[in-house]
Write an enzyme that holds these catalytic residues in place. Structure first.
Site, short mmCIF file in Angstrom:
data_model
loop_
_atom_site.label_atom_id
_atom_site.label_comp_id
_atom_site.label_asym_id
_atom_site.label_seq_id
_atom_site.Cartn_x
_atom_site.Cartn_y
_atom_site.Cartn_z
N ARG A 67 32.15 12.88 87.67
CA ARG A 67 33.46 13.48 87.36
C ARG A 67 33.37 14.95 86.97
O ARG A 67 34.36 15.68 87.08
CB ARG A 67 34.16 12.64 86.29
CG ARG A 67 34.53 11.26 86.81
CD ARG A 67 35.03 10.37 85.73
NE ARG A 67 34.14 9.25 85.47
CZ ARG A 67 34.11 8.58 84.33
NH1 ARG A 67 34.93 8.91 83.36
NH2 ARG A 67 33.28 7.58 84.17
N GLU A 104 27.61 5.21 76.91
CA GLU A 104 28.38 4.21 76.18
C GLU A 104 28.22 2.82 76.78
O GLU A 104 28.21 1.82 76.06
CB GLU A 104 29.88 4.60 76.10
CG GLU A 104 30.63 3.79 75.06
CD GLU A 104 32.13 4.04 75.06
OE1 GLU A 104 32.67 4.71 75.96
OE2 GLU A 104 32.79 3.53 74.12
O1 PRP Z 1 28.78 10.41 76.39
P1 PRP Z 1 28.26 9.23 77.17
O2 PRP Z 1 28.25 7.96 76.40
O3 PRP Z 1 26.92 9.56 77.78
O4 PRP Z 1 29.27 8.95 78.37
C1 PRP Z 1 29.89 9.96 79.11
C2 PRP Z 1 29.60 9.89 80.57
O5 PRP Z 1 30.04 8.65 81.14
C3 PRP Z 1 30.87 8.91 82.27
O6 PRP Z 1 30.14 8.99 83.46
P2 PRP Z 1 29.52 7.73 84.23
O7 PRP Z 1 28.06 7.67 83.88
O8 PRP Z 1 30.33 6.52 84.00
O9 PRP Z 1 29.52 8.19 85.73
P3 PRP Z 1 30.67 8.51 86.82
O10 PRP Z 1 31.19 9.88 86.47
O11 PRP Z 1 29.88 8.50 88.06
O12 PRP Z 1 31.72 7.46 86.74
C4 PRP Z 1 31.49 10.25 81.95
O13 PRP Z 1 31.99 10.91 83.11
C5 PRP Z 1 30.33 10.99 81.32
O14 PRP Z 1 29.48 11.58 82.27
N1 ADE Z 2 35.34 5.20 77.25
C1 ADE Z 2 35.05 5.89 78.35
N2 ADE Z 2 36.01 6.22 79.25
C2 ADE Z 2 35.70 6.93 80.38
N3 ADE Z 2 34.48 7.33 80.67
C3 ADE Z 2 33.50 7.04 79.80
N4 ADE Z 2 32.18 7.34 79.81
C4 ADE Z 2 31.63 6.81 78.71
N5 ADE Z 2 32.54 6.18 77.96
C5 ADE Z 2 33.73 6.32 78.63
#
Ligand code: PRP
Ligand code: ADE
Length: 178
Positions: A67, A104
């Protein structure tokens, strides 16, 4: 950012309980992209913030898979900076540096192409959301492995209760606190 812009963006965010796992409240920012004026407000605010707080030029905006790829290139273009992706393992060709991290809802591995960020570069790390801070901290580690410096971490949303910002080694700017 003006309070009415913050409220408009908040109203566009999706909230999904128990996604992608039970117990997680998932904040979905894709609906914001259905409103170009909201995207313009977000990007302008971030660029204004960086230009008014950084005395020296930003060389590189690093965006996190996936994202962060939506916002990073728009911000980089307006700053006149390079955009460099941090990707999940196995997606980038050439010599890469890697970092394992916890987020998370799971564990993952991030990579960066070593030649993409020059030693001494001033870097902004950008993503849609900071939750536990594991992903952003891993990106900061990769910037260090390139012998460059992260001068700020920028997010659209910060989940304050998870205290992710405490894991990071530079100031954090989040437009919306949830
Ligand atoms: O602070 P954190 O607990 O590390 O979580 C945050 C991350 O999680 C999500 O990405 P995700 O890994 O789900 O990947 P995506 O963007 O491919 O959906 C979000 O876009 C952040 O990169
Ligand atoms: N609660 C949440 N919503 C969207 N993206 C996430 N990445 C990690 N935690 C998330």
């Amino acid at each position: 950012m003006a309070q009415h812009d913050i409220e408009r963006i908040k109203s566009l965010l999706g909230t999904h309980e128990d996604f992608p796992k039970k117990g997680i409240v998932f904040k979905d920012m894709f609906p914001v992209f259905q409103d170009p004026t909201a995207v313009e407000a977000l990007i302008s605010n971030i660029v204004h913030h960086i230009n008014s707080t950084q005395a020296e030029k930003i060389d590189v905006v690093v965006g996190l898979d996936a994202r962060g790829f939506l916002f990073g290139p728009l911000v980089a273009l307006r700053l006149g900076a390079a955009f460099v992706p941090v990707r999940k393992q196995g997606k980038l060709p050439g010599e890469c540096a890697s970092a394992v991290y916890e987020k998370e809802y799971g564990q993952d591995v991030f990579e960066i192409q070593k030649s993409a960020v020059k030693p001494g570069a001033r870097v902004i790390v950008i993503d849609d959301l900071i939750a536990t801070g594991g992903s952003a901290a891993a990106a900061g580690e990769l910037v260090k492995k390139c012998q460059a410096t992260t001068v700020e971490y920028v997010f659209i949303m910060e989940l304050d209760f998870l205290k992710g910002a405490e894991k990071l080694d530079a100031p954090v700017y989040s437009l919306i606190h949830l």
